[in-house]
Design a protein around this motif. Structure first.
Motif, PDB file in Angstrom:
ATOM      1  N   VAL A 248     -13.511  17.932 -13.821  1.00  0.00           N
ATOM      2  CA  VAL A 248     -13.005  16.756 -13.383  1.00  0.00           C
ATOM      3  C   VAL A 248     -13.987  15.774 -13.003  1.00  0.00           C
ATOM      4  CG1 VAL A 248     -11.163  16.519 -11.650  1.00  0.00           C
ATOM      5  CG2 VAL A 248     -10.326  18.375 -12.181  1.00  0.00           C
ATOM      6  N   ALA A 249     -14.396  15.607 -11.917  1.00  0.00           N
ATOM      7  CA  ALA A 249     -15.623  14.757 -11.634  1.00  0.00           C
ATOM      8  C   ALA A 249     -15.752  13.691 -12.421  1.00  0.00           C
ATOM      9  CB  ALA A 249     -16.799  15.437 -10.196  1.00  0.00           C
TER      10      ALA A 249
ATOM     11  N   MET B   2     -12.756   5.942 -13.845  1.00  0.00           N
ATOM     12  CA  MET B   2     -12.671   4.684 -13.090  1.00  0.00           C
ATOM     13  C   MET B   2     -13.378   3.375 -14.129  1.00  0.00           C
ATOM     14  SD  MET B   2     -11.860   5.370 -10.148  1.00  0.00           S
ATOM     15  CE  MET B   2     -12.761   3.799  -8.850  1.00  0.00           C
ATOM     16  N   LEU B   3     -14.819   3.801 -14.527  1.00  0.00           N
ATOM     17  CA  LEU B   3     -15.972   3.027 -15.763  1.00  0.00           C
ATOM     18  C   LEU B   3     -15.055   2.439 -16.000  1.00  0.00           C
ATOM     19  CD1 LEU B   3     -18.883   5.007 -15.709  1.00  0.00           C
ATOM     20  CD2 LEU B   3     -18.413   3.164 -14.223  1.00  0.00           C
ATOM     21  N   ALA B   4     -13.881   2.665 -17.190  1.00  0.00           N
ATOM     22  CA  ALA B   4     -13.382   2.184 -17.977  1.00  0.00           C
ATOM     23  C   ALA B   4     -12.050   1.242 -18.089  1.00  0.00           C
ATOM     24  CB  ALA B   4     -12.255   3.648 -19.193  1.00  0.00           C
ATOM     25  N   LEU B   5     -11.695   1.718 -16.180  1.00  0.00           N
ATOM     26  CA  LEU B   5     -10.306   0.627 -15.634  1.00  0.00           C
ATOM     27  C   LEU B   5     -11.330  -0.638 -15.288  1.00  0.00           C
ATOM     28  CD1 LEU B   5      -7.582   0.298 -14.809  1.00  0.00           C
ATOM     29  CD2 LEU B   5      -8.733   1.503 -12.680  1.00  0.00           C
ATOM     30  N   TRP B   6     -12.576  -0.729 -14.628  1.00  0.00           N
ATOM     31  CA  TRP B   6     -13.239  -1.130 -14.066  1.00  0.00           C
ATOM     32  C   TRP B   6     -13.455  -1.999 -15.076  1.00  0.00           C
ATOM     33  CZ3 TRP B   6     -19.021   0.387 -11.787  1.00  0.00           C
ATOM     34  CH2 TRP B   6     -19.544  -1.362 -11.505  1.00  0.00           C
ATOM     35  N   TRP B   7     -14.444  -1.669 -15.694  1.00  0.00           N
ATOM     36  CA  TRP B   7     -14.681  -2.609 -16.974  1.00  0.00           C
ATOM     37  C   TRP B   7     -13.203  -3.438 -17.891  1.00  0.00           C
ATOM     38  CZ3 TRP B   7     -13.981  -3.026 -22.536  1.00  0.00           C
ATOM     39  CH2 TRP B   7     -14.727  -4.346 -22.793  1.00  0.00           C
TER      40      TRP B   7
ATOM     41  N   GLY C 246       1.113  -1.262   0.198  1.00  0.00           N
ATOM     42  CA  GLY C 246      -0.199  -0.260   0.199  1.00  0.00           C
ATOM     43  C   GLY C 246       0.909   1.397   0.405  1.00  0.00           C
ATOM     44  N   ASN C 247       2.167   1.281   0.679  1.00  0.00           N
ATOM     45  CA  ASN C 247       2.900   2.487   0.252  1.00  0.00           C
ATOM     46  C   ASN C 247       3.752   2.385  -0.530  1.00  0.00           C
ATOM     47  OD1 ASN C 247       1.951   3.809   3.295  1.00  0.00           O
ATOM     48  ND2 ASN C 247       2.912   1.996   4.154  1.00  0.00           N
ATOM     49  N   LEU C 248       3.915   1.338  -1.032  1.00  0.00           N
ATOM     50  CA  LEU C 248       4.973   1.968  -2.391  1.00  0.00           C
ATOM     51  C   LEU C 248       3.720   2.854  -3.147  1.00  0.00           C
ATOM     52  CD1 LEU C 248       6.672  -1.860  -2.529  1.00  0.00           C
ATOM     53  CD2 LEU C 248       7.687   0.375  -1.870  1.00  0.00           C
ATOM     54  N   ALA C 249       2.479   1.509  -3.247  1.00  0.00           N
ATOM     55  CA  ALA C 249       1.458   2.601  -4.131  1.00  0.00           C
ATOM     56  C   ALA C 249       1.143   4.118  -4.001  1.00  0.00           C
ATOM     57  CB  ALA C 249       0.199   2.136  -4.385  1.00  0.00           C
ATOM     58  N   ALA C 250       1.161   4.312  -2.299  1.00  0.00           N
ATOM     59  CA  ALA C 250       1.572   5.566  -2.728  1.00  0.00           C
ATOM     60  C   ALA C 250       2.356   6.422  -3.681  1.00  0.00           C
ATOM     61  CB  ALA C 250       1.277   6.214  -1.376  1.00  0.00           C
ATOM     62  N   VAL C 251       3.207   5.593  -2.481  1.00  0.00           N
ATOM     63  CA  VAL C 251       4.461   6.714  -2.872  1.00  0.00           C
ATOM     64  C   VAL C 251       4.375   7.008  -4.895  1.00  0.00           C
ATOM     65  CG1 VAL C 251       7.123   6.763  -3.273  1.00  0.00           C
ATOM     66  CG2 VAL C 251       5.967   5.963  -1.459  1.00  0.00           C
ATOM     67  N   ALA C 252       3.862   5.972  -5.478  1.00  0.00           N
ATOM     68  CA  ALA C 252       4.305   5.990  -7.029  1.00  0.00           C
ATOM     69  C   ALA C 252       3.325   6.968  -7.198  1.00  0.00           C
ATOM     70  CB  ALA C 252       3.969   4.711  -7.421  1.00  0.00           C
ATOM     71  N   LEU C 253       2.017   6.898  -6.797  1.00  0.00           N
ATOM     72  CA  LEU C 253       0.425   8.247  -7.557  1.00  0.00           C
ATOM     73  C   LEU C 253       1.460   9.349  -6.446  1.00  0.00           C
ATOM     74  CD1 LEU C 253      -2.420   5.978  -6.125  1.00  0.00           C
ATOM     75  CD2 LEU C 253      -1.949   6.732  -8.075  1.00  0.00           C
ATOM     76  N   ALA C 254       2.327   9.831  -5.551  1.00  0.00           N
ATOM     77  CA  ALA C 254       2.489  10.717  -5.096  1.00  0.00           C
ATOM     78  C   ALA C 254       3.439  11.307  -6.284  1.00  0.00           C
ATOM     79  CB  ALA C 254       3.053  11.078  -3.960  1.00  0.00           C
ATOM     80  N   LEU C 255       4.088  10.901  -6.959  1.00  0.00           N
ATOM     81  CA  LEU C 255       5.745  11.109  -7.430  1.00  0.00           C
ATOM     82  C   LEU C 255       4.348  11.355  -9.247  1.00  0.00           C
ATOM     83  CD1 LEU C 255       8.176   8.027  -7.003  1.00  0.00           C
ATOM     84  CD2 LEU C 255       8.397  10.611  -6.728  1.00  0.00           C
ATOM     85  N   VAL C 256       3.842  10.606  -9.192  1.00  0.00           N
ATOM     86  CA  VAL C 256       3.167  11.216 -10.634  1.00  0.00           C
ATOM     87  C   VAL C 256       2.542  11.946 -10.502  1.00  0.00           C
ATOM     88  CG1 VAL C 256       1.437  10.348 -11.956  1.00  0.00           C
ATOM     89  CG2 VAL C 256       2.284   8.927 -11.488  1.00  0.00           C
TER      90      VAL C 256
ATOM     91  N   VAL D 277      -5.684  11.859 -10.223  1.00  0.00           N
ATOM     92  CA  VAL D 277      -5.073  10.957  -9.630  1.00  0.00           C
ATOM     93  C   VAL D 277      -5.747  11.055  -8.119  1.00  0.00           C
ATOM     94  CG1 VAL D 277      -2.681  10.054  -8.358  1.00  0.00           C
ATOM     95  CG2 VAL D 277      -3.250  10.717 -10.724  1.00  0.00           C
ATOM     96  N   ALA D 278      -5.632  11.713  -7.504  1.00  0.00           N
ATOM     97  CA  ALA D 278      -6.435  12.385  -6.131  1.00  0.00           C
ATOM     98  C   ALA D 278      -7.605  11.976  -6.085  1.00  0.00           C
ATOM     99  CB  ALA D 278      -5.855  14.105  -6.211  1.00  0.00           C
ATOM    100  N   GLY D 279      -8.504  11.917  -6.958  1.00  0.00           N
ATOM    101  CA  GLY D 279      -9.852  11.968  -7.030  1.00  0.00           C
ATOM    102  C   GLY D 279      -9.784   9.854  -7.871  1.00  0.00           C
ATOM    103  N   PHE D 280      -9.209   9.332  -8.319  1.00  0.00           N
ATOM    104  CA  PHE D 280      -9.073   8.514  -8.238  1.00  0.00           C
ATOM    105  C   PHE D 280      -8.601   7.263  -6.829  1.00  0.00           C
ATOM    106  CE2 PHE D 280      -6.482   4.192  -9.318  1.00  0.00           C
ATOM    107  CZ  PHE D 280      -7.669   3.763 -10.035  1.00  0.00           C
ATOM    108  N   ALA D 281      -7.821   8.083  -6.448  1.00  0.00           N
ATOM    109  CA  ALA D 281      -7.161   7.653  -4.888  1.00  0.00           C
ATOM    110  C   ALA D 281      -8.493   7.310  -3.900  1.00  0.00           C
ATOM    111  CB  ALA D 281      -6.234   8.303  -4.681  1.00  0.00           C
ATOM    112  N   LEU D 282      -9.181   8.235  -3.855  1.00  0.00           N
ATOM    113  CA  LEU D 282     -10.355   8.940  -3.177  1.00  0.00           C
ATOM    114  C   LEU D 282     -11.452   8.264  -3.427  1.00  0.00           C
ATOM    115  CD1 LEU D 282     -11.390  10.052  -1.017  1.00  0.00           C
ATOM    116  CD2 LEU D 282     -12.531  11.505  -2.355  1.00  0.00           C
ATOM    117  N   VAL D 283     -11.684   7.605  -4.347  1.00  0.00           N
ATOM    118  CA  VAL D 283     -12.842   6.683  -5.080  1.00  0.00           C
ATOM    119  C   VAL D 283     -12.706   5.164  -4.641  1.00  0.00           C
ATOM    120  CG1 VAL D 283     -14.074   5.843  -7.128  1.00  0.00           C
ATOM    121  CG2 VAL D 283     -13.764   8.474  -6.410  1.00  0.00           C
TER     122      VAL D 283
END
Length: 539
Positions: A289-290, A297-302, A86-96, A107-113
């Motif tokens: 943005v929303a 999110m829908l595209a990634l889910w499908w 989880g923390n490696l994923a957090a570091v990767a998202l923050a770097l992006v 990215v922040a909205g995706f991470a929140l959802v």
């Protein structure tokens, strides 16, 4: 000169030692007082099947040390793997976000959802997808921790002053050197603060994963103890889990003090970066943005479902839920079921959320007005936060009933500690010059609290309020799942056991979107309030 410096150091040490000893004595005294009160309460409630005291817990642990040790080792391994992932994923998202600033809203909205996905329902779905093994436990532990690290780290990577980068350019250093030696070093205190907050959450996520059908672990033992009304076993498991969480919290705090002695000014979230003008433009940008986040999110889910060729029987796609809720002949009935469960959940989550925030803020103010109480109160507060909600929820409901009181208390307990820590941090951020001027004019502690410390506290308070929205939803759904038999938590557990995956996935999406909407609503209130009392936070 050396002799005078040595004497000055000795005097400084002599001044500090009594203060440190007093703080240590207060902490030890608070812990002992809590243990004594715990034992007295257990003896007073003997025969009620509600509470087991420290003596009973110690006796149980001694008699079942082997079983407890094996279960703890399994859960710790899963929690540690999830913590790292989880923390490696957090570091990767923050770097992006830092390297591609325009990606920050999406990215922040995706991470929140994703963070708002309810563990109660995500666990059974992961169990079907993974099958036997530790996969669900590790994944849930990772999902429980990544956001609490992502937000502080994102703040920290932006915390370095622009003058530092100008100085690096003057000395001919490249962008990579400036990033490593300036931005990364400035972010280190924030990263360590996020890791410290995430440590207890990883253990909770692993235990929730074990509730979904694992064969071994602390969660399995806790589920058996609760079903068998084995009060001693339940409290022993809760005590062990709390001690482990407190040790992890303390160990990471020690590492933070050793590696980054300078405490960060912001621990939980950055202040909103929008200007005070252009409200219509901000609304349009927010809606855009929303919408973009929802489409992604829908595209990634499908796409994930199709890429792995998962069966539509249990791995539902967006079009499956659209048919279930909109176009199917029974769509109106399906929506009615979700609405009824949602109304029951909202009845409990809103009062508990507000009660937890209010209690944390009030206690923080009390501790600022009476600092001597901190050493006795904070250890008890840390202990309460460290006890996993999956073990305490049934006991609280058993003591207070299946109605509003028990469920609201569970939510308030879950929210209380983050609010307390954030508000204490905020109250201590009041400018020293302002406090000195007020003290010079004879202002008392209460006056300084109202006019100087409270405005400084509000940004941290609202940061905790936003972060506590998913935590409140987690608490209420766990209570409904394990104890009350009502609301969305019970609905998700029931549909998972009956393989009604359309209704289960619908409830998951509803909870995630509702949590994200609550987060955004708190952010809107934050901007309104800070515009009046702390407008500098909105620049």
């Amino acid at each position: 000169m050396p002799r005078s410096r040595a004497m000055a150091g000795a005097v400084t040490l002599a001044v500090r030692l009594p203060r440190l000893s007093r703080e240590g004595a207060q902490a030890v005294g608070g812990a002992l007082a809590a243990l004594v009160l715990w034992e007295l309460a257990a003896r007073g409630l003997a025969g009620s099947y509600l509470l087991a005291g420290p003596v009973d817990v110690a006796r149980y642990l001694q008699a079942n040390s082997g079983l407890m040790g094996r279960a703890l080792a399994i859960t710790l391994e899963n929690a540690a793997l999830g913590f790292v992932a989880g923390n490696l994923a957090a570091v990767a998202l923050a770097l992006v976000v830092v390297l591609i600033p325009r990606s920050q809203p999406v990215v922040a909205g995706f991470a929140l959802v994703v963070f708002c996905l309810p563990l109660v329902a995500t666990g059974p779905i992961l169990r079907v997808l993974y099958g036997p093994g530790p996969g669900p436990q590790i994944t849930l532990a990772a999902l429980a921790v990544y956001y609490t690290t992502f937000i502080p780290l994102m703040v920290g990577l932006r915390a370095a002053p622009a003058s530092w980068f100008d100085l690096m350019r003057v000395y001919g250093r490249g962008a990579w050197t400036a990033f490593v030696q300036v931005r990364v070093m400035a972010a280190l205190p924030y990263l360590l603060a996020g890791l410290q907050i995430a440590a207890p959450a990883a253990f909770l996520g692993a235990m929730v994963g074990e509730f979904t059908g694992a064969e071994r672990g602390m969660g399995v033992l806790a589920l058996r103890a609760m079903r068998g009304l084995d009060v001693e076993a339940t409290w022993a498991l809760a005590t062990v889990a709390a001690v482990v969480a407190m040790l992890a919290y303390g160990a990471l705090g020690w590492v933070a003090r050793a590696l980054a002695p300078a405490r960060p000014e912001v621990l939980l979230a950055p202040p909103p970066a929008t200007a005070l003008s252009g409200r219509a433009g901000r609304a349009l940008r927010g809606a855009g943005v929303a919408a973009l986040t929802l489409v992604l999110m829908l595209a990634l889910w499908w796409g994930v479902m199709e890429a792995f060729g998962l069966s539509r029987f249990f791995a539902k796609r967006p079009d499956d839920l659209w048919a279930f809720l909109v176009s199917a002949p029974t769509a109106a009935e399906n929506r009615a079921i979700l609405w009824e469960a949602s109304a029951q959940t909202l009845t409990y989550v809103l009062p508990g959320y507000l009660a937890g925030l209010g209690l944390g803020a009030v206690l923080a103010m009390v501790l600022v007005l009476a600092p001597g109480l901190a050493g006795a109160v904070l250890p008890v507060a840390v202990a309460l936060r460290s006890v996993p909600i999956v073990t305490t929820a049934p006991l609280i409901v058993l003591a207070l009933g299946r109605g509003a009181a028990g469920t609201i208390t569970i939510v308030a307990v879950m929210i209380f500690f983050p609010a307390l820590v954030a508000c204490l941090q905020g109250l201590r951020q009041a400018p020293g010059q302002v406090l000195d001027v007020m003290a010079t004019y004879g202002a008392g502690r209460l006056t300084r609290l109202i006019h100087a410390r409270l405005p400084a506290m509000l940004p941290a308070f609202f940061a905790a309020a936003r972060m506590s929205v998913p935590a409140a939803v987690l608490a209420v759904t766990v209570a409904e799942w394990l104890a009350t038999g009502t609301g969305l938590g019970n609905l998700m557990a029931l549909t998972a056991s009956t393989s009604n995956y359309n209704l289960l996935w619908s409830a998951v999406v509803l909870v995630a979107l509702g949590s994200a909407a609550g987060y955004a609503l708190v952010g809107a209130v934050e901007r309104r309030v800070l515009a009046r009392v702390a407008p500098e936070q909105l620049r």
